[in-house]
Design a protein around this motif. Structure first.
Motif, PDB file in Angstrom:
ATOM      1  N   ALA A 277       0.834  -1.211   0.000  1.00  0.00           N
ATOM      2  CA  ALA A 277       0.000   0.000   0.000  1.00  0.00           C
ATOM      3  C   ALA A 277       0.868   1.260   0.000  1.00  0.00           C
ATOM      4  O   ALA A 277       0.603   2.212  -0.747  1.00  0.00           O
ATOM      5  N   GLY A 278       1.910   1.259   0.823  1.00  0.00           N
ATOM      6  CA  GLY A 278       2.796   2.429   0.873  1.00  0.00           C
ATOM      7  C   GLY A 278       3.519   2.665  -0.442  1.00  0.00           C
ATOM      8  O   GLY A 278       3.633   3.809  -0.910  1.00  0.00           O
ATOM      9  N   ALA A 279       4.012   1.580  -1.055  1.00  0.00           N
ATOM     10  CA  ALA A 279       4.721   1.702  -2.333  1.00  0.00           C
ATOM     11  C   ALA A 279       3.775   2.178  -3.436  1.00  0.00           C
ATOM     12  O   ALA A 279       4.174   2.961  -4.316  1.00  0.00           O
ATOM     13  N   PHE A 280       2.522   1.736  -3.393  1.00  0.00           N
ATOM     14  CA  PHE A 280       1.541   2.141  -4.410  1.00  0.00           C
ATOM     15  C   PHE A 280       1.283   3.646  -4.342  1.00  0.00           C
ATOM     16  O   PHE A 280       1.217   4.324  -5.379  1.00  0.00           O
ATOM     17  N   MET A 281       1.166   4.176  -3.129  1.00  0.00           N
ATOM     18  CA  MET A 281       0.958   5.613  -2.979  1.00  0.00           C
ATOM     19  C   MET A 281       2.168   6.384  -3.507  1.00  0.00           C
ATOM     20  O   MET A 281       2.025   7.416  -4.169  1.00  0.00           O
ATOM     21  N   GLY A 282       3.366   5.878  -3.227  1.00  0.00           N
ATOM     22  CA  GLY A 282       4.566   6.529  -3.726  1.00  0.00           C
ATOM     23  C   GLY A 282       4.646   6.510  -5.241  1.00  0.00           C
ATOM     24  O   GLY A 282       5.038   7.505  -5.875  1.00  0.00           O
ATOM     25  N   ALA A 283       4.273   5.373  -5.854  1.00  0.00           N
ATOM     26  CA  ALA A 283       4.324   5.258  -7.314  1.00  0.00           C
ATOM     27  C   ALA A 283       3.324   6.197  -7.976  1.00  0.00           C
ATOM     28  O   ALA A 283       3.598   6.760  -9.049  1.00  0.00           O
ATOM     29  N   LEU A 284       2.148   6.374  -7.366  1.00  0.00           N
ATOM     30  CA  LEU A 284       1.182   7.337  -7.895  1.00  0.00           C
ATOM     31  C   LEU A 284       1.766   8.750  -7.855  1.00  0.00           C
ATOM     32  O   LEU A 284       1.599   9.535  -8.795  1.00  0.00           O
ATOM     33  N   GLY A 285       2.469   9.053  -6.750  1.00  0.00           N
ATOM     34  CA  GLY A 285       3.118  10.362  -6.653  1.00  0.00           C
ATOM     35  C   GLY A 285       4.175  10.551  -7.724  1.00  0.00           C
ATOM     36  O   GLY A 285       4.311  11.640  -8.300  1.00  0.00           O
ATOM     37  N   MET A 286       4.938   9.494  -8.034  1.00  0.00           N
ATOM     38  CA  MET A 286       5.951   9.572  -9.086  1.00  0.00           C
ATOM     39  C   MET A 286       5.307   9.809 -10.447  1.00  0.00           C
ATOM     40  O   MET A 286       5.803  10.617 -11.247  1.00  0.00           O
ATOM     41  N   LEU A 287       4.190   9.116 -10.724  1.00  0.00           N
ATOM     42  CA  LEU A 287       3.516   9.278 -12.011  1.00  0.00           C
ATOM     43  C   LEU A 287       3.043  10.717 -12.198  1.00  0.00           C
ATOM     44  O   LEU A 287       3.234  11.308 -13.270  1.00  0.00           O
ATOM     45  N   VAL A 288       2.438  11.281 -11.159  1.00  0.00           N
ATOM     46  CA  VAL A 288       1.959  12.667 -11.238  1.00  0.00           C
ATOM     47  C   VAL A 288       3.139  13.619 -11.421  1.00  0.00           C
ATOM     48  O   VAL A 288       3.099  14.542 -12.246  1.00  0.00           O
ATOM     49  N   SER A 289       4.214  13.372 -10.665  1.00  0.00           N
ATOM     50  CA  SER A 289       5.409  14.227 -10.752  1.00  0.00           C
ATOM     51  C   SER A 289       6.027  14.186 -12.145  1.00  0.00           C
ATOM     52  O   SER A 289       6.354  15.223 -12.726  1.00  0.00           O
ATOM     53  N   PHE A 290       6.181  12.982 -12.709  1.00  0.00           N
ATOM     54  CA  PHE A 290       6.790  12.839 -14.032  1.00  0.00           C
ATOM     55  C   PHE A 290       5.887  13.396 -15.127  1.00  0.00           C
ATOM     56  O   PHE A 290       6.369  13.875 -16.157  1.00  0.00           O
ATOM     57  N   LYS A 291       4.560  13.312 -14.901  1.00  0.00           N
ATOM     58  CA  LYS A 291       3.622  13.839 -15.890  1.00  0.00           C
ATOM     59  C   LYS A 291       3.756  15.353 -15.995  1.00  0.00           C
ATOM     60  O   LYS A 291       3.666  15.934 -17.091  1.00  0.00           O
ATOM     61  N   LEU A 292       3.976  16.002 -14.853  1.00  0.00           N
ATOM     62  CA  LEU A 292       4.153  17.454 -14.853  1.00  0.00           C
ATOM     63  C   LEU A 292       5.537  17.825 -15.378  1.00  0.00           C
ATOM     64  O   LEU A 292       5.673  18.533 -16.357  1.00  0.00           O
ATOM     65  N   GLN A 293       6.572  17.340 -14.725  1.00  0.00           N
ATOM     66  CA  GLN A 293       7.956  17.590 -15.152  1.00  0.00           C
ATOM     67  C   GLN A 293       8.882  16.724 -14.306  1.00  0.00           C
ATOM     68  O   GLN A 293       8.804  16.747 -13.076  1.00  0.00           O
ATOM     69  N   ILE A 294       9.761  15.998 -14.961  1.00  0.00           N
ATOM     70  CA  ILE A 294      10.699  15.152 -14.233  1.00  0.00           C
ATOM     71  C   ILE A 294      11.636  16.026 -13.405  1.00  0.00           C
ATOM     72  O   ILE A 294      12.095  17.079 -13.863  1.00  0.00           O
ATOM     73  N   SER A 295      11.869  15.619 -12.152  1.00  0.00           N
ATOM     74  CA  SER A 295      12.678  16.420 -11.241  1.00  0.00           C
ATOM     75  C   SER A 295      13.493  15.511 -10.336  1.00  0.00           C
ATOM     76  O   SER A 295      13.272  14.298 -10.285  1.00  0.00           O
ATOM     77  N   LEU A 296      14.432  16.101  -9.620  1.00  0.00           N
ATOM     78  CA  LEU A 296      15.247  15.337  -8.673  1.00  0.00           C
ATOM     79  C   LEU A 296      14.381  14.724  -7.584  1.00  0.00           C
ATOM     80  O   LEU A 296      14.588  13.569  -7.191  1.00  0.00           O
ATOM     81  N   ILE A 297      13.404  15.493  -7.091  1.00  0.00           N
ATOM     82  CA  ILE A 297      12.531  14.983  -6.034  1.00  0.00           C
ATOM     83  C   ILE A 297      11.707  13.807  -6.541  1.00  0.00           C
ATOM     84  O   ILE A 297      11.556  12.786  -5.860  1.00  0.00           O
ATOM     85  N   GLY A 298      11.174  13.927  -7.754  1.00  0.00           N
ATOM     86  CA  GLY A 298      10.369  12.853  -8.315  1.00  0.00           C
ATOM     87  C   GLY A 298      11.169  11.598  -8.585  1.00  0.00           C
ATOM     88  O   GLY A 298      10.677  10.481  -8.397  1.00  0.00           O
ATOM     89  N   LEU A 299      12.418  11.762  -9.029  1.00  0.00           N
ATOM     90  CA  LEU A 299      13.238  10.608  -9.406  1.00  0.00           C
ATOM     91  C   LEU A 299      13.878   9.938  -8.202  1.00  0.00           C
ATOM     92  O   LEU A 299      13.923   8.710  -8.124  1.00  0.00           O
ATOM     93  N   PHE A 300      14.386  10.723  -7.262  1.00  0.00           N
ATOM     94  CA  PHE A 300      15.131  10.155  -6.139  1.00  0.00           C
ATOM     95  C   PHE A 300      14.351  10.199  -4.819  1.00  0.00           C
ATOM     96  O   PHE A 300      14.361   9.226  -4.062  1.00  0.00           O
TER      97      PHE A 300
END
Length: 385
Positions: A277-300
């Motif tokens: 469940a925790g990893a799924f929430m994180g992956a959703l956050g990564m998808l939203v972040s990458f959709k807007l603009q790839i960043s250091l926070i989103g990647l690492f």
């Protein structure tokens, strides 16, 4: 200490050269997807390499089997170095495959030895502590690989791995005590196949191994794709990428402590479900972040959170799978074969996704977590009935 060294041996060999992937693609004049075959073939060899070591360990002993595997890893390193001087990409791929066949002995034998020396209750605690190895040595190896590539050249990553293999060979040979177990008297193919078939009928071994493999697929997909995202799209140097790449594995380091605490109050499957469940929430956050603009926070940064959650899954799934059969060596072989096969499949699928390159990583992670959630649901229902 020796278990930590063994369990991380294959992972270090797998990921140390990752920051060099963009440079390797340019050197051999191949595409990003072609360069990723160096990771995919490694994971395939890593998976296949799990199967014979259980049989060899039961017949010849734990320490001799480890030495056989490391010798094969050293041969693979030499081929990777030779590929640079020949300028032939296929030689590099062959070297990576052979290196994986040898390096896989570390993962398989670490779980075998864990069950040789500890009972089931102790094994769960030891397994969660061993997850720290996935944070310390592989994290350092990414930084080391980035610095080696930046300040020297990509081929020196394999010189380093050659020296690392020699170091592990002599440390294990000099310090590891051979455990007491009932050795096999012969290598009978029919008996071996029957033993594997018997273990494959063990639902706990197989399903928890697939659960563990899902976590591995996420980790190795990230290691294969993140160098291109960080170096090519964020314009990081190899050295800077290596430094930032230390952050996500620290999530497993932190997660290992959280796992130990949670295991005192919850059942293993409940802790696994929390991790998914925790990893799924994180992956959703990564998808939203990458959709807007790839960043250091989103990647690492987001991957750091995902790694914390995955550690809850990996520690419990590995202990439950390897401890579910009486033949610990062959059970570890089958478990790790299924585990690494999932890793190879995850990286292979990521290479073929017809989506924007930056979106492929979060999509793969979400897809794998969805499969892991279904497995957890099935295991929970089976336990209830």
């Amino acid at each position: 200490m020796l278990l930590v060294l063994l369990i991380s041996f294959g992972t270090v060999c797998a990921v140390l050269f990752s920051p060099a992937l963009p440079e390797i693609a340019r050197f051999f004049h191949v595409s990003k997807n072609s360069a990723q075959w160096t990771m995919t073939l490694f994971l395939l060899g890593y998976a296949l390499g799990q199967l014979p070591y259980g049989v060899l360990a039961n017949r010849f002993g734990r320490v001799p089997t480890i030495k056989m595997g490391i010798t094969l890893q050293l041969l693979g390193c030499l081929l990777c170095i030779i590929s640079y001087y020949l300028g032939i990409f296929s030689v590099l791929l062959l070297g990576r495959f052979i290196m994986a066949l040898g390096a896989s002995v570390g993962l398989m034998m670490s779980f075998t030895l864990m069950n040789d020396f500890y009972d089931k209750a102790q094994a769960r605690i030891i397994s969660s502590k061993l997850m720290m190895a996935f944070a310390i040595l592989p994290g350092l190896s990414l930084t080391m690989g980035g610095c080696i590539t930046h300040y020297f050249a990509w081929q020196y990553c394999f010189y380093f791995l050659l020296g690392y293999g020699l170091f592990v060979y002599f440390i294990i040979g000099g310090l590891l005590e051979e455990p007491v177990f009932q050795k096999s008297t012969e290598l009978n193919i029919k008996t071996i196949l029957n033993d594997f078939a018997h273990i494959l009928k063990n639902k706990s071994v197989v399903l928890y191994a697939l659960m563990m493999g899902g976590g591995g697929a996420i980790i190795y997909s990230y290691n294969a794709m993140s160098p291109f995202l960080g170096i090519d799209q964020l314009n990081l140097t190899e050295a800077m990428f290596g430094i930032f790449a230390m952050l996500p594995p620290l999530g497993i380091f932190l997660g290992s402590f959280i796992t130990q605490k949670l295991n005192k109050y919850f059942q293993p499957l409940q802790v696994i479900q929390m991790g998914i469940a925790g990893a799924f929430m994180g992956a959703l956050g990564m998808l939203v972040s990458f959709k807007l603009q790839i960043s250091l926070i989103g990647l690492f940064g987001v991957m750091f959170l995902i790694y914390i959650s995955l550690s809850l899954v990996l520690a419990n799934a590995s202990a439950l799978s390897s401890g579910a059969a009486t033949d610990k060596a062959n059970a570890s072989s089958v478990m790790n074969f299924l585990n690494m096969s999932m890793g190879a499949l995850g990286v292979g699928v990521a290479q073929c996704l017809p989506v924007n390159w930056s979106l492929a990583l979060p999509i793969v992670i979400l897809s794998v977590l969805g499969c892991m959630a279904l497995l957890a649901l099935y295991l929970n229902q089976s336990r209830s009935t």
